[in-house]
Design a protein around this motif. Sequence first.
Motif, PDB file in Angstrom:
ATOM      1  N   LYS A 194       0.845  -1.194   0.000  1.00  8.39           N
ATOM      2  CA  LYS A 194       0.000   0.000   0.000  1.00  8.39           C
ATOM      3  C   LYS A 194       0.884   1.250   0.000  1.00  8.39           C
ATOM      4  O   LYS A 194       2.034   1.185   0.434  1.00  8.39           O
ATOM      5  CB  LYS A 194      -0.881   0.012   1.253  1.00  8.39           C
ATOM      6  N   PRO A 195       0.359   2.373  -0.433  1.00 11.19           N
ATOM      7  CA  PRO A 195       1.164   3.607  -0.390  1.00 11.19           C
ATOM      8  C   PRO A 195       1.694   3.916   1.015  1.00 11.19           C
ATOM      9  O   PRO A 195       2.804   4.435   1.149  1.00 11.19           O
ATOM     10  CB  PRO A 195       0.169   4.671  -0.858  1.00 11.19           C
ATOM     11  N   GLU A 196       0.934   3.557   2.046  1.00 14.53           N
ATOM     12  CA  GLU A 196       1.390   3.840   3.408  1.00 14.53           C
ATOM     13  C   GLU A 196       2.542   2.940   3.852  1.00 14.53           C
ATOM     14  O   GLU A 196       3.098   3.129   4.940  1.00 14.53           O
ATOM     15  CB  GLU A 196       0.226   3.728   4.409  1.00 14.53           C
ATOM     16  N   ASP A 197       2.904   1.967   3.031  1.00  7.94           N
ATOM     17  CA  ASP A 197       4.094   1.149   3.314  1.00  7.94           C
ATOM     18  C   ASP A 197       5.377   1.827   2.847  1.00  7.94           C
ATOM     19  O   ASP A 197       6.474   1.325   3.111  1.00  7.94           O
ATOM     20  CB  ASP A 197       3.973  -0.217   2.646  1.00  7.94           C
ATOM     21  N   THR A 198       5.257   2.958   2.160  1.00 13.93           N
ATOM     22  CA  THR A 198       6.432   3.677   1.678  1.00 13.93           C
ATOM     23  C   THR A 198       7.280   4.145   2.852  1.00 13.93           C
ATOM     24  O   THR A 198       6.793   4.809   3.771  1.00 13.93           O
ATOM     25  CB  THR A 198       5.993   4.891   0.837  1.00 13.93           C
ATOM     26  N   ALA A 199       8.559   3.747   2.843  1.00 12.44           N
ATOM     27  CA  ALA A 199       9.471   4.066   3.939  1.00 12.44           C
ATOM     28  C   ALA A 199      10.850   3.515   3.611  1.00 12.44           C
ATOM     29  O   ALA A 199      11.012   2.738   2.663  1.00 12.44           O
ATOM     30  CB  ALA A 199       8.974   3.469   5.253  1.00 12.44           C
ATOM     31  N   VAL A 200      11.815   3.904   4.431  1.00  9.78           N
ATOM     32  CA  VAL A 200      13.103   3.215   4.431  1.00  9.78           C
ATOM     33  C   VAL A 200      12.988   2.064   5.422  1.00  9.78           C
ATOM     34  O   VAL A 200      12.574   2.263   6.566  1.00  9.78           O
ATOM     35  CB  VAL A 200      14.252   4.164   4.828  1.00  9.78           C
ATOM     36  N   TYR A 201      13.340   0.875   4.961  1.00 15.66           N
ATOM     37  CA  TYR A 201      13.244  -0.335   5.786  1.00 15.66           C
ATOM     38  C   TYR A 201      14.626  -0.717   6.296  1.00 15.66           C
ATOM     39  O   TYR A 201      15.586  -0.791   5.519  1.00 15.66           O
ATOM     40  CB  TYR A 201      12.630  -1.477   4.988  1.00 15.66           C
ATOM     41  N   TYR A 202      14.700  -0.969   7.599  1.00 18.59           N
ATOM     42  CA  TYR A 202      15.954  -1.319   8.252  1.00 18.59           C
ATOM     43  C   TYR A 202      15.839  -2.707   8.886  1.00 18.59           C
ATOM     44  O   TYR A 202      14.823  -3.021   9.509  1.00 18.59           O
ATOM     45  CB  TYR A 202      16.280  -0.334   9.365  1.00 18.59           C
TER      46      TYR A 202
END
Length: 128
Positions: A87-95
């Motif tokens: 989903k668009p709300e999953d947009t992020a930098v993943y660590y």
Amino acid sequence: QVQLVESGGGSVQAGGSLRLSCAVSGRTFSSYDMAWFRQAPGKEREFVAAINWNGGMTYYADSVKGRFTISRDHTKNTLYLQMNSLKPEDTAVYYCAGRASQAYTIGAYYDPSLYNYWGQGTQVTVPS
């Protein structure tokens, strides 16, 4: 020194899938609890998923439960995050993050301050 290197990020349309990988150096991976966190612009880092040292226990944020799957492969010293129905709300930098396993409470898996080792992050973008 333990090093974590993420890969697999990118841009994908809503409803699509990505698989993130986190390669862990050193021979201690099999004794480490591991987790994925993410951070979107202007927001605090948030918990996504965690897995205990032997893979027997997994934990997920409510926002990703049923869509994301965390797993680990001890033969490859690699942690994975399979992300479906993005989903668009999953947009992020993943660590990815890791720590030596101890008798932690369940809540400790969600706390980023209790992880000692971190990767550099990989960007995931889901355009709206």
